[in-house]
Enzyme design. Structure first.
Site, mmCIF file in Angstrom:
data_model
loop_
_atom_site.group_PDB
_atom_site.id
_atom_site.type_symbol
_atom_site.label_atom_id
_atom_site.label_comp_id
_atom_site.label_asym_id
_atom_site.label_seq_id
_atom_site.Cartn_x
_atom_site.Cartn_y
_atom_site.Cartn_z
ATOM 1 C CG HIS A 167 -2.002 0.999 1.205
ATOM 2 N ND1 HIS A 167 -1.804 2.347 1.416
ATOM 3 C CD2 HIS A 167 -3.326 0.845 0.987
ATOM 4 C CE1 HIS A 167 -2.960 2.981 1.323
ATOM 5 N NE2 HIS A 167 -3.904 2.094 1.065
ATOM 6 C CG ASP A 286 -8.987 1.707 -1.671
ATOM 7 O OD1 ASP A 286 -8.242 1.101 -0.886
ATOM 8 O OD2 ASP A 286 -8.787 2.891 -1.996
#
Length: 329
Positions: A167, A286
């Site tokens: 990430h 997400d």
């Protein structure tokens, strides 16, 4: 069609309360305080009723949970970060155990400002809590992931047969121009995060990560970021890689990554699939970032490509089941 969401965020309640207090403290660094709005404006991060409401109308769907920003290791000294990682992982494990019909597993957070503590927490999270792997950020407080000090962590994940979720981490303190003190207009995440992920991917490839651990799954966020779109710009680096590592195409080595589908438009997703191949793309949303309709939108984006049914099944669930759930039974 069965759906396994390989990249859904959560900040469990007790962990979120601790993090919220740290970010609201005036003594916190500007870098971590920049993340505060993401927490306060996204109730489904910790709220299960809000999460279930956002998922209404989505059938046969489960999530793999990963922590949201900020990175655990940026929240304070190593002793505090170790405590926070343990708290977060305990709660993530409890959520998966309590709602197996909703959650297929989780990726553990680690206090990477202490590598030894990270190795201990990695083992505990996998062996005691059943974690599917770990989430790491594109840098550790400004230090690149290819720093040799982090290699034992990658090696241990590979030894355990688990996966890594990658990430981005970048804040407003990363100025867009040298003459300015901070980033403006939200560009630190809108454009800065894809750059951060791409940079981390390139450094990991160049470090020989996949030469050492060819079977290690690393899931790159945001569709593999900039790599599919700018791969031709990396081709001149092939000669440098050949002299610095084991040889071979620098660009082709990026295809060792897996990519999620969090990329936006059907055209962008098509580019990502074309680059990585249909066997290395995992459906992700997400969630809950992007708003209440983000899961429905992600499904519609993939369906808009009108892929063959077998390819859609791979991306929607089969790839993640094969790659991420392989060690969990």
């Amino acid at each position: 069609m069965r759906i396994l969401d390989a990249y859904a965020h959560a900040l469990p309640r007790r962990y979120l309360e601790r993090v919220d207090g740290l970010l609201a403290d005036s003594r916190a660094s500007d870098r971590v305080r920049a993340y505060h709005p993401f927490l306060s404006q996204t109730p489904a991060l910790a709220g299960l009723p809000e999460r279930w409401r956002d998922l209404e109308g989505v059938e046969d769907y489960r999530q793999i949970l990963v922590l949201g920003i900020p990175p655990v290791e940026e929240l304070g000294p190593p002793s505090l970060c170790r405590e926070l990682a343990q708290l977060a992982n305990d709660e993530l494990g409890q959520l998966v155990a309590a709602h197996p019909d909703r959650f297929a597993g989780f990726a553990a957070g680690l206090p990477l400002n202490d590598v030894e503590a990270s190795l201990e927490e990695l083992d505990r999270a996998v062996e005691t809590l059943g974690a599917l792997g770990i989430q790491v950020y594109s840098n550790v407080g400004g230090r690149p992931l290819d720093d040799p000090s982090y290699q034992p962590v990658f090696a241990r994940v590979a030894e355990l047969g688990r996966a890594i979720w990658l990430h981005p981490a970048r804040a407003t303190t990363s100025a867009d121009y040298e003459t300015e003190a901070s980033s403006r207009f939200g560009l630190w995440w809108a454009l800065g995060w894809p750059f951060e992920t791409s940079l981390a991917m390139a450094r990991l490839v160049h470090s020989g990560l996949f030469d050492r651990h060819p079977e290690l799954p690393v899931v790159a966020h945001h569709g593999g970021a900039m790599i599919p779109f700018f791969s031709e710009r990396l081709e001149p680096l092939d000669a440098e890689l050949a002299s610095a590592a084991a040889g071979g195409s620098f660009v082709d080595r990026f295809r060792a990554f897996y990519a999620d589908t969090i990329i936006g438009t059907p055209a962008a997703l098509r580019c990502s699939i074309d680059f990585f191949g249909v066997d290395r793309v995992l459906f992700g949303t997400d969630m809950p970032f992007g708003g209440p309709g983000v899961v429905h939108e992600a499904i519609a984006t993939l369906n808009a490509l009108e892929l063959p049914e077998a390819d859609r099944a791979k991306i929607f669930h089969a790839n993640a089941e094969r790659v991420l759930l392989r060690a969990s039974g």
